[in-house]
Structures are given as structure tokens and as C-alpha cells.
Design a protein around this motif. Structure first.
Motif, PDB file in Angstrom:
ATOM      1  N   SER A  52       0.840  -1.191   0.000  1.00 19.48           N
ATOM      2  CA  SER A  52       0.000   0.000   0.000  1.00 19.48           C
ATOM      3  C   SER A  52       0.878   1.245   0.000  1.00 19.48           C
ATOM      4  N   ARG A  53       0.374   2.303  -0.590  1.00 15.18           N
ATOM      5  CA  ARG A  53       1.150   3.529  -0.751  1.00 15.18           C
ATOM      6  C   ARG A  53       0.834   4.513   0.363  1.00 15.18           C
ATOM      7  N   PHE A  54       1.826   5.335   0.669  1.00 11.96           N
ATOM      8  CA  PHE A  54       1.653   6.410   1.620  1.00 11.96           C
ATOM      9  C   PHE A  54       1.488   7.707   0.849  1.00 11.96           C
ATOM     10  N   HIS A  55       0.679   8.599   1.390  1.00 14.66           N
ATOM     11  CA  HIS A  55       0.488   9.894   0.749  1.00 14.66           C
ATOM     12  C   HIS A  55       1.793  10.686   0.804  1.00 14.66           C
ATOM     13  N   ALA A  56       2.051  11.488  -0.201  1.00 15.25           N
ATOM     14  CA  ALA A  56       3.314  12.228  -0.299  1.00 15.25           C
ATOM     15  C   ALA A  56       3.461  13.272   0.802  1.00 15.25           C
ATOM     16  N   ARG A  57       2.378  13.665   1.459  1.00 13.41           N
ATOM     17  CA  ARG A  57       2.494  14.681   2.504  1.00 13.41           C
ATOM     18  C   ARG A  57       3.235  14.163   3.733  1.00 13.41           C
ATOM     19  N   TRP A  58       3.414  12.850   3.857  1.00  9.34           N
ATOM     20  CA  TRP A  58       4.107  12.299   5.022  1.00  9.34           C
ATOM     21  C   TRP A  58       5.618  12.395   4.883  1.00  9.34           C
ATOM     22  N   TYR A  59       6.140  12.544   3.661  1.00  7.16           N
ATOM     23  CA  TYR A  59       7.589  12.551   3.476  1.00  7.16           C
ATOM     24  C   TYR A  59       8.269  13.773   4.088  1.00  7.16           C
ATOM     25  N   PRO A  60       7.764  14.997   3.904  1.00  6.09           N
ATOM     26  CA  PRO A  60       8.415  16.125   4.590  1.00  6.09           C
ATOM     27  C   PRO A  60       8.345  16.018   6.105  1.00  6.09           C
TER      28      PRO A  60
END
Length: 116
Positions: A52-60
Motif C-alpha cells: 500500500s502507498r503512503f500519501h506524499a504529505r508524510w515525506y516532509p
């Protein structure tokens, strides 16, 4: 007593301890027939797919966490030796903290701390 005898005694003690722990684990473990065997979650059914993928907002937000984690990694030993090193150590730490503050300001401007 010869050095080899003490080495053999230590080796025998270690092997006996390892064997004892192994046998204890076998004695208290649950048989595989009563547990659903899955590779993860200790036999629990997974709630989502493994890819499952994580939303890109979690990377910062993750990068900010790592920055503060590294900050603590450097601040503990610094706190031990700061009195012996003098004002130069204090100035260097404030420069380091300034770089981290710049990173936090960047993350704030990018919206890393927004939850919606």
C-alpha cells in the motif's frame, strides 16, 4: 588450570545456556496447528496490502522527524563535553540549531505540519 580449560568451560556454559533457552522456547510455544501462519503481524490477518502507498504529505514530516532525531543524537554528547570545550562549542551548537530551524521553517512553508 590451563587457558584452554577455561575456554572450554566458558564455551560449554554458553552452549548449555543457548540449549536451555531453545528448549524453554520449545516448551512454552504454541503449536502451529492452532495459529494461522502469516509472515507478519504474529498470525493476525493483515488490514491492508503489503504494497500500500503512503500519501506524499508524510515525506516532509518524516524528514523533519529525522532532523530532530539527528539533533538529539548530537546534543547528548555535546552536553557532556561543553564545559570543557568552552564558548566555541556553544557557538557551534547554535549554528547547528540554526540550520535545523531553517529546515523547520522550510517544512512549515511547504505545509508539512498540516493534517488536512
Amino acid at each position: 588450570m590451563s587457558p584452554f580449560a577455561s575456554l572450554l568451560i566458558a564455551l560449554g556454559t554458553c552452549l548449555a545456556a543457548i540449549g536451555g533457552v531453545y528448549l524453554f522456547g520449545r516448551a512454552v510455544s504454541v503449536s502451529r496447528e492452532t495459529v494461522e501462519v502469516l509472515p507478519y503481524q504474529s498470525g493476525w490477518a493483515p488490514r491492508e496490502h503489503a504494497l500500500s502507498r503512503f500519501h506524499a504529505r508524510w515525506y516532509p514530516l518524516t524528514l523533519v522527524f529525522l532532523a530532530f532525531d539527528v539533533e538529539m543524537l548530537f546534543m547528548y554528547p555535546w552536553a557532556v563535553v561543553v564545559s570543557g570545550m568552552g564558548p566555541a562549542a556553544v557557538i557551534e551548537m547554535f549554528v547547528f540549531l540554526g540550520v535545523l530551524v531553517v529546515g523547520v521553517i522550510w517544512a512549515w512553508r511547504e505545509g508539512a505540519f498540516r493534517w488536512v
